[in-house]
Scaffold this motif. Structure first.
Motif, PDB file in Angstrom:
ATOM      1  N   LEU A   1      -9.533  11.310  12.638  1.00 52.74           N
ATOM      2  CA  LEU A   1      -8.423  10.795  13.441  1.00 52.74           C
ATOM      3  C   LEU A   1      -7.075  11.077  12.794  1.00 52.74           C
ATOM      4  O   LEU A   1      -6.033  10.812  13.394  1.00 52.74           O
ATOM      5  CB  LEU A   1      -8.586   9.284  13.644  1.00 52.74           C
ATOM      6  CG  LEU A   1      -9.794   8.855  14.485  1.00 52.74           C
ATOM      7  CD1 LEU A   1      -9.978   7.345  14.426  1.00 52.74           C
ATOM      8  CD2 LEU A   1      -9.642   9.324  15.930  1.00 52.74           C
ATOM      9  N   GLY A   2      -7.090  11.599  11.569  1.00 55.80           N
ATOM     10  CA  GLY A   2      -5.844  11.922  10.879  1.00 55.80           C
ATOM     11  C   GLY A   2      -5.067  10.710  10.424  1.00 55.80           C
ATOM     12  O   GLY A   2      -3.826  10.727  10.415  1.00 55.80           O
ATOM     13  N   VAL A   3      -5.772   9.644  10.031  1.00 54.32           N
ATOM     14  CA  VAL A   3      -5.106   8.403   9.630  1.00 54.32           C
ATOM     15  C   VAL A   3      -4.899   8.383   8.117  1.00 54.32           C
ATOM     16  O   VAL A   3      -5.859   8.464   7.343  1.00 54.32           O
ATOM     17  CB  VAL A   3      -5.931   7.171  10.057  1.00 54.32           C
ATOM     18  CG1 VAL A   3      -5.217   5.882   9.628  1.00 54.32           C
ATOM     19  CG2 VAL A   3      -6.159   7.178  11.560  1.00 54.32           C
ATOM     20  N   THR A   4      -3.663   8.284   7.712  1.00 52.77           N
ATOM     21  CA  THR A   4      -3.329   8.127   6.295  1.00 52.77           C
ATOM     22  C   THR A   4      -3.707   6.718   5.854  1.00 52.77           C
ATOM     23  O   THR A   4      -3.409   5.742   6.547  1.00 52.77           O
ATOM     24  CB  THR A   4      -1.830   8.370   6.068  1.00 52.77           C
ATOM     25  OG1 THR A   4      -1.523   9.716   6.434  1.00 52.77           O
ATOM     26  CG2 THR A   4      -1.444   8.147   4.621  1.00 52.77           C
TER      27      THR A   4
ATOM     28  N   PRO B   1      -8.127   0.439  -8.983  1.00 50.27           N
ATOM     29  CA  PRO B   1      -6.920   1.137  -8.515  1.00 50.27           C
ATOM     30  C   PRO B   1      -7.068   1.652  -7.090  1.00 50.27           C
ATOM     31  O   PRO B   1      -8.177   1.817  -6.575  1.00 50.27           O
ATOM     32  CB  PRO B   1      -6.782   2.300  -9.506  1.00 50.27           C
ATOM     33  CG  PRO B   1      -8.165   2.551  -9.980  1.00 50.27           C
ATOM     34  CD  PRO B   1      -8.847   1.209 -10.007  1.00 50.27           C
ATOM     35  N   THR B   2      -5.942   1.914  -6.463  1.00 50.82           N
ATOM     36  CA  THR B   2      -5.907   2.460  -5.105  1.00 50.82           C
ATOM     37  C   THR B   2      -5.347   3.878  -5.136  1.00 50.82           C
ATOM     38  O   THR B   2      -4.750   4.311  -6.118  1.00 50.82           O
ATOM     39  CB  THR B   2      -5.039   1.592  -4.187  1.00 50.82           C
ATOM     40  OG1 THR B   2      -3.716   1.513  -4.743  1.00 50.82           O
ATOM     41  CG2 THR B   2      -5.614   0.191  -4.040  1.00 50.82           C
ATOM     42  N   LEU B   3      -5.524   4.573  -4.021  1.00 51.29           N
ATOM     43  CA  LEU B   3      -5.080   5.958  -3.913  1.00 51.29           C
ATOM     44  C   LEU B   3      -4.566   6.210  -2.500  1.00 51.29           C
ATOM     45  O   LEU B   3      -5.218   5.839  -1.521  1.00 51.29           O
ATOM     46  CB  LEU B   3      -6.257   6.905  -4.207  1.00 51.29           C
ATOM     47  CG  LEU B   3      -6.005   8.409  -4.019  1.00 51.29           C
ATOM     48  CD1 LEU B   3      -5.050   8.909  -5.096  1.00 51.29           C
ATOM     49  CD2 LEU B   3      -7.324   9.173  -4.080  1.00 51.29           C
ATOM     50  N   LEU B   4      -3.394   6.814  -2.387  1.00 48.33           N
ATOM     51  CA  LEU B   4      -2.869   7.202  -1.075  1.00 48.33           C
ATOM     52  C   LEU B   4      -3.563   8.480  -0.620  1.00 48.33           C
ATOM     53  O   LEU B   4      -3.541   9.495  -1.317  1.00 48.33           O
ATOM     54  CB  LEU B   4      -1.362   7.433  -1.150  1.00 48.33           C
ATOM     55  CG  LEU B   4      -0.699   7.921   0.146  1.00 48.33           C
ATOM     56  CD1 LEU B   4      -0.684   6.818   1.193  1.00 48.33           C
ATOM     57  CD2 LEU B   4       0.707   8.430  -0.118  1.00 48.33           C
ATOM     58  N   VAL B   5      -4.196   8.426   0.554  1.00 51.20           N
ATOM     59  CA  VAL B   5      -4.878   9.590   1.120  1.00 51.20           C
ATOM     60  C   VAL B   5      -4.070  10.054   2.332  1.00 51.20           C
ATOM     61  O   VAL B   5      -4.072   9.408   3.383  1.00 51.20           O
ATOM     62  CB  VAL B   5      -6.327   9.242   1.536  1.00 51.20           C
ATOM     63  CG1 VAL B   5      -7.043  10.495   2.048  1.00 51.20           C
ATOM     64  CG2 VAL B   5      -7.091   8.625   0.368  1.00 51.20           C
ATOM     65  N   GLU B   6      -3.357  11.160   2.188  1.00 49.80           N
ATOM     66  CA  GLU B   6      -2.493  11.669   3.249  1.00 49.80           C
ATOM     67  C   GLU B   6      -3.308  12.467   4.266  1.00 49.80           C
ATOM     68  O   GLU B   6      -3.980  13.430   3.905  1.00 49.80           O
ATOM     69  CB  GLU B   6      -1.391  12.557   2.662  1.00 49.80           C
ATOM     70  CG  GLU B   6      -0.458  11.836   1.709  1.00 49.80           C
ATOM     71  CD  GLU B   6       0.668  12.727   1.217  1.00 49.80           C
ATOM     72  OE1 GLU B   6       1.058  13.642   1.978  1.00 49.80           O
ATOM     73  OE2 GLU B   6       1.147  12.523   0.090  1.00 49.80           O
ATOM     74  N   ARG B   7      -3.217  12.048   5.536  1.00 49.16           N
ATOM     75  CA  ARG B   7      -3.956  12.755   6.588  1.00 49.16           C
ATOM     76  C   ARG B   7      -3.102  13.053   7.810  1.00 49.16           C
ATOM     77  O   ARG B   7      -3.604  13.574   8.791  1.00 49.16           O
ATOM     78  CB  ARG B   7      -5.176  11.910   7.005  1.00 49.16           C
ATOM     79  CG  ARG B   7      -6.200  11.726   5.891  1.00 49.16           C
ATOM     80  CD  ARG B   7      -7.445  11.064   6.425  1.00 49.16           C
ATOM     81  NE  ARG B   7      -8.467  10.913   5.399  1.00 49.16           N
ATOM     82  CZ  ARG B   7      -9.066   9.759   5.098  1.00 49.16           C
ATOM     83  NH1 ARG B   7      -8.721   8.648   5.759  1.00 49.16           N
ATOM     84  NH2 ARG B   7      -9.994   9.704   4.169  1.00 49.16           N
ATOM     85  N   GLY B   8      -1.833  12.693   7.763  1.00 50.73           N
ATOM     86  CA  GLY B   8      -0.938  13.032   8.868  1.00 50.73           C
ATOM     87  C   GLY B   8      -0.212  11.869   9.489  1.00 50.73           C
ATOM     88  O   GLY B   8       0.992  11.947   9.752  1.00 50.73           O
ATOM     89  N   SER B   9      -0.909  10.750   9.750  1.00 48.34           N
ATOM     90  CA  SER B   9      -0.257   9.646  10.463  1.00 48.34           C
ATOM     91  C   SER B   9       0.836   8.985   9.619  1.00 48.34           C
ATOM     92  O   SER B   9       1.817   8.482  10.176  1.00 48.34           O
ATOM     93  CB  SER B   9      -1.294   8.592  10.873  1.00 48.34           C
ATOM     94  OG  SER B   9      -1.796   7.885   9.751  1.00 48.34           O
ATOM     95  N   GLY B  10       0.680   9.003   8.310  1.00 46.34           N
ATOM     96  CA  GLY B  10       1.687   8.387   7.446  1.00 46.34           C
ATOM     97  C   GLY B  10       2.814   9.322   7.078  1.00 46.34           C
ATOM     98  O   GLY B  10       3.754   8.920   6.383  1.00 46.34           O
TER      99      GLY B  10
END
Length: 363
Positions: free
Chosen positions: A306-309, A343-352
């Protein structure tokens, strides 16, 4: 992926009888005039304890009517009869399923079995389930708590039962705990949106009483305030415990005269509700105002398609860490309480990564 383990976070467990009904290991140690560790060694029939000391501890245990938790002792020694209880918020949520999977994998390697029970975020049900699992003689408890106060957990800890809090700490007890870096994850999400020109950013969250949402909300507001955004809580909405409620909140936000140009959703179910609201928006009058950026806290199935960041982390590893802490506590009841921050991680997929359609002035 690395994990920060901070300790000691608390003094060794102190003992109090459970409503006068169950003498604790600490009470035995005090009566015998020995350390908690020595009393534990005697009652677990470990070697290398002086005969006089052993007799004194045994006499104190007999006088107090102390009953050893044999299942917890089995956990430490790898015995044959082992059950571990997991009291979780909502098994329908994939996050809790992943937690349970991680716990079970760790226990399975040690020949242990997991019993899972869901509270549906009901504090009274949590209390009842905790008592029921203890009655079944589980050797340890892993709890994702929804309650504000935890007298039952406090009593079981004092009685020597290994208890580990996962995802949400219990602020009124000293216990081993595994949590997500909630503040760091939200700061990353908000900073990511600010860097792309967003100034009107909304947050849709779960019940306000939940510690996880409190952490995420405070980080959200603080990050916007530090960026010079006036009234940083303007677009915050809480109480979205399911996707339908989240959908309604997002719809309401996007219908404002000055709607947010970006959203942070505080868990996976809320993200799903937001996606429905954004789909509803297509073809409507508000759609002309441009696309809305979206970053969800928690990864979820199909988010990549779905391309959700998202702000992601390893939920199964959280469960594994919680189970490992329970085993360590069973092996050494006197060890200081540990805090593990995942820890967390930002996963860039387009929506963000969507930028606001037009420049939006800082308010």
């Amino acid at each position: 992926m690395t994990y920060d383990t901070h300790g000691p976070a608390a003094s060794p467990l102190a003992g109090h009888s459970r409503g006068g009904r169950r003498p604790t290991l600490a009470a035995v140690a005090q009566r015998a005039g020995v350390s908690l560790k020595t009393a534990s060694r005697v009652l677990n029939q470990e070697p290398n304890v002086a005969t006089a000391t052993r007799e004194r501890v045994q006499a104190a245990a007999l006088a107090l009517g102390f009953r050893r938790n044999a299942v917890a002792a089995d956990l430490a020694r790898g015995g044959a009869s082992r059950l571990v209880g997991f009291v979780t918020g909502d098994l329908a949520n994939p996050f809790y399923s992943a937690l349970a999977s991680g716990i079970e994998r760790e226990l399975r390697g040690r020949g242990l079995q997991l019993i899972t029970a869901s509270t549906d975020e009901d504090p009274e049900r949590e209390r009842a389930l905790t008592e029921e699992l203890v009655e079944r003689r589980v050797g340890a408890l892993v709890v994702t708590s929804t309650a504000r106060e935890h007298p039952a957990l406090r009593d079981e800890l004092a009685g020597g039962l290994p208890v580990v809090l996962v995802d949400r700490p219990a602020l009124d007890v000293e216990a081993d705990t595994v949590v997500i870096d909630n503040r760091g994850g939200v700061r990353t999400a908000v900073s990511h949106l600010l860097a792309r020109g967003h100034r009107r950013i909304g947050l849709v969250g779960d019940e306000s009483r939940l510690w996880t949402f409190q952490e995420r909300k405070e980080a959200f507001v603080a990050t916007l305030a530090e960026a010079g955004i006036a009234d940083p809580g303007r677009y915050v909405r809480d109480g979205a415990h399911d996707a339908d409620r989240a959908r309604a909140f997002v719809t309401e936000l996007l219908s404002l005269d000055e709607p947010p140009t970006a959203l942070v959703t505080a868990n996976n179910k809320i993200t799903v509700g937001a996606l429905h609201a954004l789909r509803d928006r297509q073809g409507s009058a508000v759609a002309e105002r441009g696309q809305v950026a979206l970053i969800g806290f928690d990864d979820f199935e199909l988010a990549d398609l779905l391309g959700v960041t998202v702000i992601g982390y390893d939920a199964a590893e959280m469960g594994r860490q919680a189970a490992a802490l329970a085993m360590a506590r069973a092996a050494d009841p006197t060890r200081p309480a540990q805090l593990v921050v995942v820890p967390t991680l930002l996963v860039e997929r387009g929506s963000g990564e969507v930028r606001p359609a037009t420049s939006v002035p800082t308010r």
